[in-house]
Design a protein around this motif. Structure first.
Motif, PDB file in Angstrom:
ATOM      1  N   GLU A 130       0.807  -1.273  -0.143  1.00  0.00           N
ATOM      2  CA  GLU A 130      -0.183  -0.136  -0.139  1.00  0.00           C
ATOM      3  C   GLU A 130       0.826   1.166   0.034  1.00  0.00           C
ATOM      4  O   GLU A 130       1.917   1.417   0.783  1.00  0.00           O
ATOM      5  CB  GLU A 130      -0.835  -0.079   1.159  1.00  0.00           C
ATOM      6  N   THR A 131       0.596   1.998  -0.756  1.00  0.00           N
ATOM      7  CA  THR A 131       1.361   3.660  -1.023  1.00  0.00           C
ATOM      8  C   THR A 131       0.696   4.773  -0.278  1.00  0.00           C
ATOM      9  O   THR A 131      -0.478   4.705  -0.582  1.00  0.00           O
ATOM     10  CB  THR A 131       1.493   3.744  -2.457  1.00  0.00           C
ATOM     11  N   ASP A 132       1.038   5.714   0.530  1.00  0.00           N
ATOM     12  CA  ASP A 132       0.609   6.684   1.144  1.00  0.00           C
ATOM     13  C   ASP A 132       1.450   7.816   0.879  1.00  0.00           C
ATOM     14  O   ASP A 132       1.106   8.823   1.291  1.00  0.00           O
ATOM     15  CB  ASP A 132       0.061   6.696   2.568  1.00  0.00           C
ATOM     16  N   LEU A 133       2.888   7.519   0.618  1.00  0.00           N
ATOM     17  CA  LEU A 133       3.663   8.617   0.109  1.00  0.00           C
ATOM     18  C   LEU A 133       4.200   8.307  -1.178  1.00  0.00           C
ATOM     19  O   LEU A 133       4.768   7.381  -1.574  1.00  0.00           O
ATOM     20  CB  LEU A 133       4.877   8.646   1.114  1.00  0.00           C
ATOM     21  N   LEU A 134       4.099   9.214  -2.152  1.00  0.00           N
ATOM     22  CA  LEU A 134       4.498   9.055  -3.677  1.00  0.00           C
ATOM     23  C   LEU A 134       5.709  10.162  -3.795  1.00  0.00           C
ATOM     24  O   LEU A 134       5.353  11.170  -3.786  1.00  0.00           O
ATOM     25  CB  LEU A 134       3.608   9.099  -4.630  1.00  0.00           C
ATOM     26  N   LEU A 135       6.877   9.510  -4.019  1.00  0.00           N
ATOM     27  CA  LEU A 135       7.822  10.501  -4.736  1.00  0.00           C
ATOM     28  C   LEU A 135       8.207  10.232  -6.346  1.00  0.00           C
ATOM     29  O   LEU A 135       8.098   9.320  -6.918  1.00  0.00           O
ATOM     30  CB  LEU A 135       9.273   9.698  -4.011  1.00  0.00           C
ATOM     31  N   LEU A 136       7.712  11.612  -6.909  1.00  0.00           N
ATOM     32  CA  LEU A 136       7.705  11.553  -8.318  1.00  0.00           C
ATOM     33  C   LEU A 136       8.874  12.421  -8.798  1.00  0.00           C
ATOM     34  O   LEU A 136       9.097  13.651  -8.344  1.00  0.00           O
ATOM     35  CB  LEU A 136       6.345  12.345  -8.592  1.00  0.00           C
ATOM     36  N   ASP A 137       9.540  11.958  -9.611  1.00  0.00           N
ATOM     37  CA  ASP A 137      10.993  12.586 -10.083  1.00  0.00           C
ATOM     38  C   ASP A 137      10.607  12.852 -11.853  1.00  0.00           C
ATOM     39  O   ASP A 137      10.458  12.072 -12.601  1.00  0.00           O
ATOM     40  CB  ASP A 137      11.938  11.776 -10.105  1.00  0.00           C
TER      41      ASP A 137
END
Length: 255
Positions: free
Chosen positions: A172-179
């Motif tokens: 489950e993802t609750d923090l997304l790091l987008l580059d």
């Protein structure tokens, strides 16, 4: 904050552990071999926020994300997720704690179909995971139309959608790091990607966004940090930075 704050001045405040902070990065120092890349970098991302990390090419933005993920571990400092230390963990352990990283240039498996990419991200094709994959197709109708198409033959925008979709599978993802999610995309596709990021955030996913397109990033974000040669030099609300044309030109080269 009512105005831009010079980091290191009288208003400087280190982020401290807090249950309301999804991510805390405190005074990290990161190296590539003998090359010192990040200098005393501190930032925080509150639960439910979109925070933009902006700066010129080579400022250290991607290295900051790599440090958080444990791919290029910081030699010193503190990194916490939900108040618990993740500093020193392997990347797969960081991922299990709800953090997903979508790297620059997407990095989908070009020789595999869209469905194979998604199944690989989910690790299994059992019923529960299949349901999650079908939910992804419901969200990304363009991917649904291209289930059997090789990912490498799709447009850059479609590959970016696939990269985001893969990040939503697995733990489950609750923090997304987008580059650099807008890199190389046509303006209309950038708007589509913006809409996806905003929608995910409205559904409860916290976002740390690294983006060369500063105006796009600041238009999405609640707050912003400016990174210059490995140091945080300003922080403010995103709206304040966007409105400060002098700072935009000085730090980001935006006229």
């Amino acid at each position: 904050m009512s105005e831009l704050t010079d980091v290191g001045g009288e208003n400087d405040a280190r982020p401290r552990s807090s249950s309301s902070r999804r991510l805390t990065v405190d005074s990290i120092e990161t190296y590539y071999g003998d090359s010192h890349v990040l200098f005393d970098v501190s930032l925080s991302v509150g639960d439910g926020e979109i925070v933009a990390l902006v700066g010129r090419n080579g400022a250290g933005k991607t290295t900051t994300l790599r440090s958080i993920m444990g791919l290029t571990p910081a030699k010193s400092g503190r990194i916490e997720k939900d108040g618990e230390s993740i500093h020193g963990l392997d990347p797969h352990q960081v991922r299990k704690r709800g953090i997903s990283w979508i790297p620059e240039e997407r990095r989908v498996f070009g020789g595999l179909t869209v469905d194979e990419n998604l199944r690989l991200a989910a690790h299994t094709a059992d019923t529960d995971q299949r349901e999650r994959i079908e939910e992804v197709y419901d969200r990304f109708s363009r991917l649904d139309e291209r289930r059997t198409q090789k990912a490498g033959t799709m447009s850059g925008g479609e590959q970016q959608m696939l990269a985001i979709a893969r990040a939503l599978l697995g733990p489950e993802t609750d923090l997304l790091l987008l580059d650099e999610p807008s890199e190389g995309l046509a303006p209309q596709i950038v708007k589509d990607v913006e809409s996806i990021i905003r929608e995910l955030n409205e559904e409860g996913v916290t976002v740390l966004l690294v983006e060369q397109n500063a105006e796009m990033a600041l238009g999405l974000a609640d707050r912003a940090y400016v990174l210059e040669t490995g140091e945080i030099v300003h922080e403010s609300s995103a709206d304040e930075l966007l409105a400060d044309r002098s700072a935009m030109e000085q730090y980001l080269g935006v006229q």
